[in-house]
Design a protein around this motif. Structure first.
Motif, short mmCIF file in Angstrom:
data_model
loop_
_atom_site.label_atom_id
_atom_site.label_comp_id
_atom_site.label_asym_id
_atom_site.label_seq_id
_atom_site.Cartn_x
_atom_site.Cartn_y
_atom_site.Cartn_z
N PRO A 131 0.56 -1.20 0.24
CA PRO A 131 0.00 0.01 -0.06
C PRO A 131 0.87 1.33 0.01
N VAL A 132 1.87 1.26 0.80
CA VAL A 132 2.80 2.51 0.66
C VAL A 132 3.49 2.58 -0.81
N TRP A 133 3.99 1.44 -1.19
CA TRP A 133 4.60 1.70 -2.55
C TRP A 133 3.70 2.22 -3.64
N GLN A 134 2.27 1.79 -3.47
CA GLN A 134 1.21 2.22 -4.21
C GLN A 134 1.27 3.84 -4.02
N GLU A 135 1.08 4.31 -3.22
CA GLU A 135 0.73 5.67 -2.60
C GLU A 135 2.03 6.32 -3.32
#
Length: 460
Positions: A131-135
């Protein structure tokens, strides 16, 4: 040239596009593909595009980016080589974290974690951090999708513009899906090298989570010639310090991610490089395209605004890493091999660690903590001068955190902290005085009145 039916290759291509974009899930007729040779279009390339379009229909009905594709890619790579966590490894990690927790209580005033640290697999790391990489990657993914849509509109003939506009949603989905696939590859590869949750220097794990990946830890220590129990204690101590900091300073995680995404939003795809690469692309030999994506060759040089944003981010990450270094050094002072492990960690980061390689290929952001040693020297000077409690209190609020000027000249920061400990007011600057004068002016105005003029007997 027209065929026997009076149709030109352009007519065939236009009809093919109508079928492709006019009905969901439309299929390409092999005979139509062969006719595209009249336009100089490689049918094999068109089949590749069609496969992406079919994926887009399945995974991105709303024209968005298929992050599920990224997750599948990353988990596929991670799980291929994931040996799991044995009971023995889990016991060793738990033991290292237990002793590291005791040592940290003597080295920092920041409290312990609410949830126990643990050993995790590569697949667990992918699921927790994606989720952080996506953000972080989404602004660039959007930029790539926009570039594909723009390029399509600029190159299409005038009589096909209406058709191209209708295809825009799908082209955005295709561009986003291709980028998501690349993201999945990067995150999957990264899962095979990271040693702990804070290994990459940015807050990828949920706040307060401390983890070690035993399989990668074994790979990291294989050539260091350091006793495994000492190496585990150092890594566990550093991981706990990193996790404690982000749990304590709840604003810090958002601060870091916001600075990265601010940089990423300024990234624009080099459309000329994209078009030039597409003109010679051979689907049977995709190495050049893969290399361009992985190297960031499609991203143009940084703008001055991006360079300034990068400098701010580097200073922030150096400030965080410097604090973690000093706290870890103090906590592991009784560990004979601690200096050697610390130097190995610094070298690994300085030559381009996992975060740098991943972010460079995703958003054109190279993270070299060039000021980490200077930041660590600042934190050491602060610790020696005012103690760990006053040092750690600088993380209580964002406006207390040291600035890049403090890294350059720790003496000014130390003077302020020493004055505060004596109960003295900190030095006032012109901005403080201007704000106070403005507030005093507003407070002395009669309700609904105006500020006193130069000849007004009331005080200003």
């Amino acid at each position: 040239m027209a065929d026997d039916d009076g149709r030109s290759p352009e007519d065939d291509f236009q009809e093919l596009l109508r079928q492709l974009f006019g009905a969901e899930g439309g299929r390409l007729d092999p005979e139509q593909l062969s006719q595209l040779s009249g336009l100089g279009i490689d049918p094999a390339m068109m089949q590749t595009v069609m496969r992406h379009l079919q994926d887009a229909f399945k995974d991105g009905q709303d024209g968005g980016i298929s992050w599920e594709m990224a997750e599948r890619q990353a988990l596929h790579i991670a799980n291929q080589s994931d040996l799991g966590v044995t009971s023995g490894q889990r016991g060793d990690v738990d033991q290292a974290f237990s002793l590291a927790t005791l040592w940290l209580s003597e080295a920092t005033a920041i409290s312990d974690l609410a949830s126990p640290p643990r050993a995790i697999t590569r697949g667990d790391w992918v699921s927790a951090t994606l989720p952080v990489w996506q953000e972080l990657a989404e602004p660039v993914a959007t930029s790539i999708a926009d570039a594909l849509t723009t390029a399509l509109g600029e190159q299409a003939p005038d009589d096909m513009q209406e058709l191209v506009q209708g295809a825009g949603r799908i082209m955005r989905t295709v561009g986003g899906s291709l980028f998501a696939s690349q993201l999945g590859q990067v995150v999957g590869q990264l899962s095979t090298t990271v040693v702990s949750g804070g290994d990459v220097g940015i807050p990828l794990m949920p706040a307060g989570d401390a983890v070690i990946l035993p399989q990668n830890f074994a790979d990291f220590g294989r050539d260091l010639e350091i006793a495994e129990d000492q190496l585990a204690l150092y890594v566990a101590t550093r991981e706990l310090a990193h996790a404690r900091l982000f749990r304590h300073a709840k604003w810090l995680r958002l601060h870091v991610i916001a600075q990265i995404t601010d940089f990423a939003r300024g990234v624009r795809v080099d459309t000329e490089a994209l078009e030039e690469l597409a003109s010679r692309f051979d689907p049977s030999q995709p190495e050049e395209l893969r290399a361009a994506l992985e190297s960031g060759a499609l991203l143009p040089a940084r703008t001055p605004a991006q360079t300034a944003a990068l400098t701010r981010l580097e200073n922030l990450l150096a400030t965080i890493e410097g604090w973690v270094d000093v706290v870890t050094e103090d906590a592991t002072s009784r560990l004979p091999s601690a200096p050697r492990v610390a130097e190995a960690v610094r070298r690994r980061r300085a030559v381009g660690g996992p975060a740098e390689k991943a972010l460079a290929s995703l958003v054109g952001l190279e993270l070299r903590p060039r000021r980490m040693r200077e930041a660590a020297a600042m934190w050491r000077a602060v610790t020696d001068a005012v103690g760990m409690a006053a040092r750690d209190a600088l993380w209580d609020y964002p406006d207390l955190m040291p600035t890049s000027d403090d890294i350059d000249d720790p003496a000014g920061l130390i003077a302020r902290l020493e004055a505060r400990s004596r109960g003295e007011e900190p030095p006032r600057d012109a901005m403080d005085e201007a704000i106070e004068a403005l507030l005093r002016d507003v407070g002395e105005r009669p309700e609904g009145g105006e500020a006193p003029g130069p000849d007004d007997p009331r005080p200003v």
